[in-house]
Design an enzyme around this catalytic site. Structure first.
Site, short mmCIF file in Angstrom:
data_model
loop_
_atom_site.label_atom_id
_atom_site.label_comp_id
_atom_site.label_asym_id
_atom_site.label_seq_id
_atom_site.Cartn_x
_atom_site.Cartn_y
_atom_site.Cartn_z
N GLU A 102 17.46 1.98 46.40
CA GLU A 102 16.95 2.94 47.39
C GLU A 102 15.44 3.11 47.28
OE1 GLU A 102 17.77 7.64 48.06
OE2 GLU A 102 19.52 6.37 47.70
N ASP A 103 14.92 3.16 46.05
CA ASP A 103 13.51 3.52 45.85
C ASP A 103 12.58 2.34 45.58
OD1 ASP A 103 14.34 6.11 46.16
OD2 ASP A 103 14.21 6.63 44.03
N ASP A 156 18.97 4.57 41.43
CA ASP A 156 17.96 4.72 42.49
C ASP A 156 17.15 3.46 42.77
OD1 ASP A 156 18.41 7.33 43.34
OD2 ASP A 156 17.16 8.18 41.75
N ASP A 176 23.85 12.70 38.43
CA ASP A 176 22.56 12.66 39.11
C ASP A 176 22.22 14.02 39.71
OD1 ASP A 176 20.30 11.85 40.68
OD2 ASP A 176 21.61 11.11 42.28
#
Length: 191
Positions: A62-63, A59, A122
């Site tokens: 993306e984060d 992640d 995930d």
């Protein structure tokens, strides 16, 4: 057998540092618990260190790209880990359904099998968390999501379908199937 070597410890610390200010949606649980859980689930089916590291860092782009960039990820862990993480990074779009459809299509037709395995771990952990929270707080759980409970069921069912199609039966998608069946039961109970 998983060996907690220096590279893997560095990846654990990198994930913890990059996501240090994040918590799980609506729960207050530090986000890093999700990343460690994904790595743990992956370690049940593979000892491929790059896959385990990509699971920890899945992640980040993306984060928290401002905290940990693609260039830094590649420098620290190599091009294969970067490619796996990029394979798991969702497109930006205001519509949840558009993002979900694009992600499913990418997993089904373009992503590497290793990326599909990481995605399965995930989503399995996300579904485990949903089921735990449903037991604890009930139907108010669905207020956390941009999509309704029916869309969440569709999402996990589609991830399961793609996982089985791309990987065949394995321990992770067997657990995911059990979670989907449990979610179906809970949704029927609440109807």
């Amino acid at each position: 057998m998983l060996i907690l070597n220096k590279r893997l410890r560095f990846a654990i610390n990198t994930a913890a540092t990059a996501h240090r200010d994040h918590s799980r949606k609506g729960s207050g649980i530090p986000y890093v618990s999700h990343l460690y859980s994904v790595m743990f689930l992956l370690s049940q089916v593979t000892d491929d260190e790059d896959v385990l590291i990509a699971g920890l860092l899945h992640d980040t782009l993306e984060d928290v790209p401002e905290r940990y960039s693609a260039a830094q990820l590649e420098k620290d862990f190599g091009p294969r880990v970067l490619a796996l993480v990029e394979d798991l990074t969702k497109i930006e779009h205001p519509s949840w359904q558009v993002r979900a459809d694009a992600y499913i299509e990418h997993l089904e037709f373009h992503a590497s099998k290793e990326a599909v395995l990481i995605s399965t771990a995930d989503k399995l952990h996300n579904l485990m968390s949903i089921l735990d929270d449903l037991d604890e707080i009930g139907e108010s759980l669905w207020e956390r999501f941009n999509s309704g409970k029916e869309n969440q069921l569709w999402w996990y069912t589609e991830i399961l379908r793609v996982s089985i199609k791309r990987l065949g039966e394995n321990g992770l998608n067997e657990q995911l199937r059990g979670g989907v069946e449990k979610l179906i039961g809970k949704l029927k109970e609440s109807a």
